[in-house]
Design an enzyme around this catalytic site. Structure first.
Site, mmCIF file in Angstrom:
data_model
loop_
_atom_site.group_PDB
_atom_site.id
_atom_site.type_symbol
_atom_site.label_atom_id
_atom_site.label_comp_id
_atom_site.label_asym_id
_atom_site.label_seq_id
_atom_site.Cartn_x
_atom_site.Cartn_y
_atom_site.Cartn_z
ATOM 1 N N MET A 1 0.817 -1.208 0.000
ATOM 2 C CA MET A 1 0.000 0.000 0.000
ATOM 3 C C MET A 1 0.859 1.270 0.000
ATOM 4 S SD MET A 1 -2.682 -1.065 3.023
ATOM 5 C CE MET A 1 -3.771 0.334 2.724
ATOM 6 N N CYS A 2 0.272 2.347 -0.511
ATOM 7 C CA CYS A 2 0.830 3.684 -0.392
ATOM 8 C C CYS A 2 2.226 3.765 -1.020
ATOM 9 C CB CYS A 2 0.835 4.099 1.079
ATOM 10 S SG CYS A 2 1.078 5.872 1.350
#
Length: 216
Positions: free
Chosen positions: A133-134
């Site tokens: 993620m991210c």
């Protein structure tokens, strides 16, 4: 099924982003997928959370900080083996760019912590899925760019440009969208690279884990 989760500390500026990490763990738990949190035993510089002045001058133990998120149930990343798990997950947070890799300081010249690189490569080579993620997908881009990995870092930015320079394929995504590489079994979502609300983080993580779970 059981998944290994690599943490990079505790807190978005110098560790694992709490909202992203908890949304990932919740999405796994809601699908009855067990997880074990891992972290490397290294020291890292602390960043202030009260303003944007940067480092505080303090050093902390990453393993001990990650244990805060894992409620004490933390394992040494040196002991990770893909034979014991069905997949690998990396939540976001600047710890991914500052502790697990050197992207924040070195950009396109970044390196990845050897234990993290080993965990990713051994999992991929075992034909098991990896999700991130991210900013954490920047690590996958560096490690798997030569294999043409498809992933997202949100919208075009310095991180996506670096990823593409290593051979990764950037897929532009909105906050709750996911990018799926069916061949390498990699799933990513942009989270706070483009999101502005915690609800978007939870929805994006849930979408990511839904696709990830189908690969387990």
């Amino acid at each position: 099924m059981k998944v290994a989760v690599i943490l990079s500390g505790c807190g978005n500026r110098d560790g694992s982003e709490l909202q992203e990490t908890l949304s990932l763990l919740l999405a796994l738990d809601r699908r009855d997928i067990q997880y074990q949190c891992f972290a490397p035993k290294i020291q890292f510089p602390v960043y202030t959370y009260l303003d944007n002045t940067g480092k505080t001058g303090e050093m902390r133990d990453l393993y001990a900080e990650a244990a805060r998120i894992a409620r004490g149930n933390i394992a040494d990343l040196a002991d990770y083996s893909p034979a014991d798990y069905d997949g690998l997950a990396l939540p976001g947070g600047m710890g991914a760019a500052r502790n697990l890799s050197s992207f924040d300081a070195e950009g396109e010249r970044m390196s990845v912590l050897p234990l993290v690189e080993k965990a990713i490569l051994s999992t991929i080579d075992a034909k098991k899925p990896v999700c991130a993620m991210c900013i954490a997908p920047i690590i996958l881009a560096r490690v798997l760019g030569s294999r043409g990995v498809k992933l997202t870092l949100g919208q075009p930015c310095a991180a996506s440009q670096a990823a593409e320079s290593w051979g990764a394929v950037q897929i532009d995504c909105n906050p709750t969208d996911i990018a799926v590489d069916e061949e390498l079994k990699v799933v990513t979502t942009p989270a706070y690279m483009v999101a502005s609300r915690i609800s978007e983080i939870f929805d994006g993580a849930d979408n990511m884990i839904e696709a990830f779970a189908k690969m387990l």
